[in-house]
Design a protein around this motif. Sequence first.
Motif, PDB file in Angstrom:
ATOM      1  N   GLU A 162       6.480   1.681   6.408  1.00 37.58           N
ATOM      2  CA  GLU A 162       6.647   0.633   5.392  1.00 37.58           C
ATOM      3  C   GLU A 162       7.706   1.022   4.375  1.00 37.58           C
ATOM      4  OE1 GLU A 162       4.977  -3.177   3.688  1.00 37.58           O
ATOM      5  OE2 GLU A 162       5.442  -2.284   5.628  1.00 37.58           O
ATOM      6  N   ASP A 163       7.727   2.286   3.971  1.00 37.13           N
ATOM      7  CA  ASP A 163       8.801   2.741   3.084  1.00 37.13           C
ATOM      8  C   ASP A 163      10.164   2.526   3.743  1.00 37.13           C
ATOM      9  OD1 ASP A 163       7.598   3.500   0.702  1.00 37.13           O
ATOM     10  OD2 ASP A 163       7.192   5.542   1.358  1.00 37.13           O
ATOM     11  N   HIS A 212       1.560   3.688   8.906  1.00 36.84           N
ATOM     12  CA  HIS A 212       1.913   2.479   8.151  1.00 36.84           C
ATOM     13  C   HIS A 212       2.744   2.820   6.925  1.00 36.84           C
ATOM     14  CE1 HIS A 212       1.966  -1.148   5.861  1.00 36.84           C
ATOM     15  NE2 HIS A 212       1.447  -0.472   4.841  1.00 36.84           N
ATOM     16  N   VAL A 213       2.283   3.763   6.115  1.00 35.55           N
ATOM     17  CA  VAL A 213       2.959   4.042   4.844  1.00 35.55           C
ATOM     18  C   VAL A 213       4.393   4.514   5.075  1.00 35.55           C
ATOM     19  CG1 VAL A 213       2.960   5.514   2.797  1.00 35.55           C
ATOM     20  CG2 VAL A 213       0.819   4.496   3.599  1.00 35.55           C
ATOM     21  N   ARG A 249      -3.058   5.238   9.142  1.00 39.24           N
ATOM     22  CA  ARG A 249      -2.695   4.969   7.747  1.00 39.24           C
ATOM     23  C   ARG A 249      -1.355   5.629   7.404  1.00 39.24           C
ATOM     24  NH1 ARG A 249      -6.562   2.258   9.465  1.00 39.24           N
ATOM     25  NH2 ARG A 249      -8.661   2.546   8.593  1.00 39.24           N
ATOM     26  N   CYS A 263      -5.253   7.921   2.867  1.00 35.35           N
ATOM     27  CA  CYS A 263      -3.863   8.326   2.633  1.00 35.35           C
ATOM     28  C   CYS A 263      -3.804   9.704   1.988  1.00 35.35           C
ATOM     29  CB  CYS A 263      -3.166   7.300   1.742  1.00 35.35           C
ATOM     30  SG  CYS A 263      -2.840   5.718   2.548  1.00 35.35           S
ATOM     31  N   ASN A 284       0.991   5.836  -2.921  1.00 31.27           N
ATOM     32  CA  ASN A 284       1.535   6.957  -2.160  1.00 31.27           C
ATOM     33  C   ASN A 284       2.897   7.386  -2.705  1.00 31.27           C
ATOM     34  OD1 ASN A 284      -0.391   7.431   0.209  1.00 31.27           O
ATOM     35  ND2 ASN A 284      -0.127   5.211   0.258  1.00 31.27           N
ATOM     36  N   HIS A 305       0.829  -1.217   0.000  1.00 31.91           N
ATOM     37  CA  HIS A 305       0.000   0.000   0.000  1.00 31.91           C
ATOM     38  C   HIS A 305       0.865   1.270   0.000  1.00 31.91           C
ATOM     39  CE1 HIS A 305      -4.000  -1.843   0.389  1.00 31.91           C
ATOM     40  NE2 HIS A 305      -3.380  -2.762   1.083  1.00 31.91           N
ATOM     41  N   THR A 306       2.065   1.151  -0.509  1.00 33.29           N
ATOM     42  CA  THR A 306       2.933   2.312  -0.670  1.00 33.29           C
ATOM     43  C   THR A 306       2.930   2.831  -2.099  1.00 33.29           C
ATOM     44  OG1 THR A 306       4.791   0.784  -0.985  1.00 33.29           O
ATOM     45  CG2 THR A 306       4.506   1.718   1.220  1.00 33.29           C
ATOM     46  N   PHE A 320      -3.021  -0.289   9.192  1.00 38.15           N
ATOM     47  CA  PHE A 320      -3.728  -0.157   7.914  1.00 38.15           C
ATOM     48  C   PHE A 320      -5.023  -0.954   7.891  1.00 38.15           C
ATOM     49  CE2 PHE A 320      -3.683   0.824   3.305  1.00 38.15           C
ATOM     50  CZ  PHE A 320      -3.212   2.119   3.386  1.00 38.15           C
ATOM     51  N   ARG A 364       4.781   9.572   0.666  1.00 44.55           N
ATOM     52  CA  ARG A 364       6.201   9.299   0.434  1.00 44.55           C
ATOM     53  C   ARG A 364       7.068  10.492   0.852  1.00 44.55           C
ATOM     54  NH1 ARG A 364       9.230   8.281  -4.381  1.00 44.55           N
ATOM     55  NH2 ARG A 364      11.315   9.085  -4.210  1.00 44.55           N
ATOM     56  N   ARG A 413      -7.107   4.321   0.260  1.00 40.11           N
ATOM     57  CA  ARG A 413      -6.420   5.285  -0.601  1.00 40.11           C
ATOM     58  C   ARG A 413      -6.895   6.701  -0.293  1.00 40.11           C
ATOM     59  NH1 ARG A 413      -4.750   4.576  -6.896  1.00 40.11           N
ATOM     60  NH2 ARG A 413      -3.786   6.619  -7.143  1.00 40.11           N
TER      61      ARG A 413
END
Length: 378
Positions: A267-268, A263-264, A260, A225, A32, A28-29, A301, A238, A222
Amino acid sequence: MTDHQREFGVAPDGAWSAPGRVNLIGEHTDYNEGFVLPLALPHSAVATVTARDDRTLRLRSRDVGDRVVELSLDRLLPGEVPGWAAYPAGVAWALERAGHRLRGADVFIASEVPTGAGLSSSAALEVVTALAFSDLNGLGLTAPELARIGQLAENDFVGMPCGILDQMASASCAEGHVLHLDTRDLGGRQVPFDMAAEGLRLLVVDTRVKHAHADGAYGRRRAECEAGAAALGVPFLRDVPFDGLAAALARIDDEAVRRRVRHVVTEDRRVARVVALLDAGRAREIGPLLTEGHASLRDDFEVSCPELDLAVDTANAAGALGSRMTGGGFGGSAIALVPEESVAAVGKAVTDAFAGAGLAAPRIFEAVPAPGARRLPV
């Protein structure tokens, strides 16, 4: 006589293949504009295609339905082609929308990519169709261009607001590697990923479940985000630095949006850490990052489900070095990084756990990094 000839009465002009994928880390990156790390599966969709002299598109699947779907390239409209045929039809529509006038075609599809398993069966279908149409119409499209066409088809013709991870993985992964992809500019680097040489196996656990609310929930994630990026004044999540995450989260009032965003951004960061470990020859050490990523997908997420959690928790308890759900979530598949001596034990433990929970037996197989989309010899 081939299936194509039996169905259409003519020999194909060529055959093309595009694989499904699993994502090692980076979920889910992509929408983003973040980072992902997929690998292509040996399971692929194969299209045999004969070009026509008119504007008729005839589609037949070996695996779905029992008839040819006949369409006109002049009358393709989003939302009006039902079922599996929407994906190749959407690719034709997207190519024409991009300014490429196509010849009609007879297309026979045979796919080994499990559907509903979070392994990108739709992206494989889109990419193989795009590559075949590119070759037969002399378009010369690059892998990123094929991926963009596939994403456009899925977003605007089928109506699924996915990012570009799946299509790029199918179009451009390399055998024996994972693709470290920057989804902002589609720049990427193939990172060697030879698990067998290090005494490891990457297992895929297809839970065989897909919860009905998946597509709508995906769209909501989405939108959340996008709300987080707007609240922080950045184009995409990002652009939120990991070192500034705590301060950024303090500026977001909505608790769901805050999770959310967390997480993003984390996760990156996990993608970067996994790539650094692989580059250093320390593949065994990526396991805890996989499990950490699953916890983030589950708690922040909120895209996991009981079946995925059961697969992950059981695999880890039985000897996996780390496990996580892969794909959009709400069902589908998990992956587990397993020492080769523990493969049988992990597989049995997961199968037994599903049986004990009254669930259908999962499908478990090894993921070996395979080539991306290509034309096949005939």
